[in-house]
Write a protein that holds these residues in place. Structure first.
Motif, PDB file in Angstrom:
ATOM      1  N   ALA A 113      41.320  42.841  31.119  1.00  6.19           N
ATOM      2  CA  ALA A 113      41.811  42.763  29.740  1.00  6.19           C
ATOM      3  C   ALA A 113      41.219  43.885  28.893  1.00  6.19           C
ATOM      4  O   ALA A 113      41.925  44.525  28.114  1.00  6.19           O
ATOM      5  N   VAL A 114      39.934  44.133  29.056  1.00  5.41           N
ATOM      6  CA  VAL A 114      39.292  45.212  28.296  1.00  5.41           C
ATOM      7  C   VAL A 114      39.900  46.555  28.670  1.00  5.41           C
ATOM      8  O   VAL A 114      40.195  47.386  27.806  1.00  5.41           O
TER       9      VAL A 114
ATOM     10  N   THR B  31      46.855  37.041  43.665  1.00  2.00           N
ATOM     11  CA  THR B  31      46.146  36.534  44.838  1.00  2.00           C
ATOM     12  C   THR B  31      44.881  35.784  44.424  1.00  2.00           C
ATOM     13  O   THR B  31      44.524  34.786  45.052  1.00  2.00           O
ATOM     14  N   GLY B  32      44.234  36.244  43.364  1.00  7.12           N
ATOM     15  CA  GLY B  32      43.062  35.522  42.858  1.00  7.12           C
ATOM     16  C   GLY B  32      43.427  34.123  42.389  1.00  7.12           C
ATOM     17  O   GLY B  32      42.727  33.150  42.686  1.00  7.12           O
ATOM     18  N   LEU B  33      44.530  34.002  41.667  1.00  9.45           N
ATOM     19  CA  LEU B  33      44.971  32.677  41.221  1.00  9.45           C
ATOM     20  C   LEU B  33      45.348  31.787  42.397  1.00  9.45           C
ATOM     21  O   LEU B  33      45.080  30.591  42.372  1.00  9.45           O
ATOM     22  N   PHE B  34      45.979  32.366  43.410  1.00  6.06           N
ATOM     23  CA  PHE B  34      46.308  31.569  44.591  1.00  6.06           C
ATOM     24  C   PHE B  34      45.046  30.993  45.217  1.00  6.06           C
ATOM     25  O   PHE B  34      45.040  29.871  45.718  1.00  6.06           O
ATOM     26  N   LEU B  35      43.963  31.752  45.178  1.00  6.73           N
ATOM     27  CA  LEU B  35      42.701  31.291  45.767  1.00  6.73           C
ATOM     28  C   LEU B  35      42.005  30.264  44.883  1.00  6.73           C
ATOM     29  O   LEU B  35      41.535  29.242  45.371  1.00  6.73           O
ATOM     30  N   ILE B  36      41.962  30.508  43.581  1.00  8.29           N
ATOM     31  CA  ILE B  36      41.149  29.635  42.720  1.00  8.29           C
ATOM     32  C   ILE B  36      41.872  28.378  42.262  1.00  8.29           C
ATOM     33  O   ILE B  36      41.248  27.480  41.705  1.00  8.29           O
TER      34      ILE B  36
ATOM     35  N   PHE C 261      36.832  35.620  39.398  1.00 15.22           N
ATOM     36  CA  PHE C 261      38.138  35.805  38.766  1.00 15.22           C
ATOM     37  C   PHE C 261      38.006  35.932  37.256  1.00 15.22           C
ATOM     38  O   PHE C 261      38.643  36.793  36.646  1.00 15.22           O
ATOM     39  N   VAL C 262      37.191  35.093  36.663  1.00 17.52           N
ATOM     40  CA  VAL C 262      37.001  35.152  35.210  1.00 17.52           C
ATOM     41  C   VAL C 262      36.420  36.510  34.818  1.00 17.52           C
ATOM     42  O   VAL C 262      36.890  37.164  33.878  1.00 17.52           O
TER      43      VAL C 262
ATOM     44  N   VAL D 195      35.832  28.496  46.565  1.00 14.60           N
ATOM     45  CA  VAL D 195      36.725  28.455  45.402  1.00 14.60           C
ATOM     46  C   VAL D 195      35.915  28.561  44.106  1.00 14.60           C
ATOM     47  O   VAL D 195      36.308  29.280  43.181  1.00 14.60           O
ATOM     48  N   MET D 196      34.797  27.883  44.022  1.00 20.47           N
ATOM     49  CA  MET D 196      33.975  27.958  42.808  1.00 20.47           C
ATOM     50  C   MET D 196      33.463  29.377  42.578  1.00 20.47           C
ATOM     51  O   MET D 196      33.484  29.886  41.452  1.00 20.47           O
ATOM     52  N   ALA D 197      32.992  30.034  43.620  1.00 20.41           N
ATOM     53  CA  ALA D 197      32.527  31.419  43.494  1.00 20.41           C
ATOM     54  C   ALA D 197      33.685  32.344  43.124  1.00 20.41           C
ATOM     55  O   ALA D 197      33.532  33.249  42.289  1.00 20.41           O
TER      56      ALA D 197
END
Length: 156
Positions: free
Chosen positions: A23-24, A54-59, A15-16, A8-10
């Protein structure tokens, strides 16, 4: 050693970085870049917001998936508004494509929850399950053992 916490930390770091890149690409002067990858604009929006969901579901494993999905739909709406401020086109169809990506990520989890609920309590309504859960939660709190919420796992 590989643990769920480290995964989750990785994933949060990834994700960030991916969100900043997205966004860019969405707000910068890169209109039409998705065609380099063989995608049209609508497909790119759907894929991007599927990935974000899906990224938010993971993190964010402790957050409700419904809340996370609604947050991403709001982000898709905000992205379209911000594109208008940066001189790019604002499109409701792009927003709907992003929302379809969110739905594609959210629906399998919801379907599996309904299947699990059916296996556990096929004849109870969701309201009956919620009332039963409240009684169970009160009983556990009185004993001093907070356990997993039946409704939370059934309706998350």
């Amino acid at each position: 050693m590989l643990t769920p916490r480290r995964i989750v930390m990785a994933a949060r770091l990834g994700f960030v970085m991916a969100s900043l890149g997205m966004a860019v690409l969405m707000l910068g002067p890169f209109q039409g870049l998705e065609q380099v990858f063989g995608l049209n604009d609508k497909t790119a929006h759907g894929v991007a917001f599927y990935g974000v969901t899906t990224g938010l579901f993971l993190i964010a494993p402790r957050q409700r998936r419904d809340d996370l999905a609604l947050f991403v739909v709001a982000a898709a709406f905000a992205a379209e508004l911000l594109q208008g401020l940066t001189g790019r086109s604002v499109s409701i169809v792009d927003f709907l494509a992003g929302s379809a990506g969110v739905l594609a990520a959210w629906a399998p989890g919801r379907i599996e929850q309904i299947r699990q609920t059916f296996r556990r309590s096929p004849d109870l309504t969701f309201g009956q399950m919620a009332r039963a859960d409240r009684r169970l939660r009160r009983r556990r709190m009185a004993v001093g053992r907070p356990g997993p919420s039946l409704v939370r796992t059934a309706l998350d």
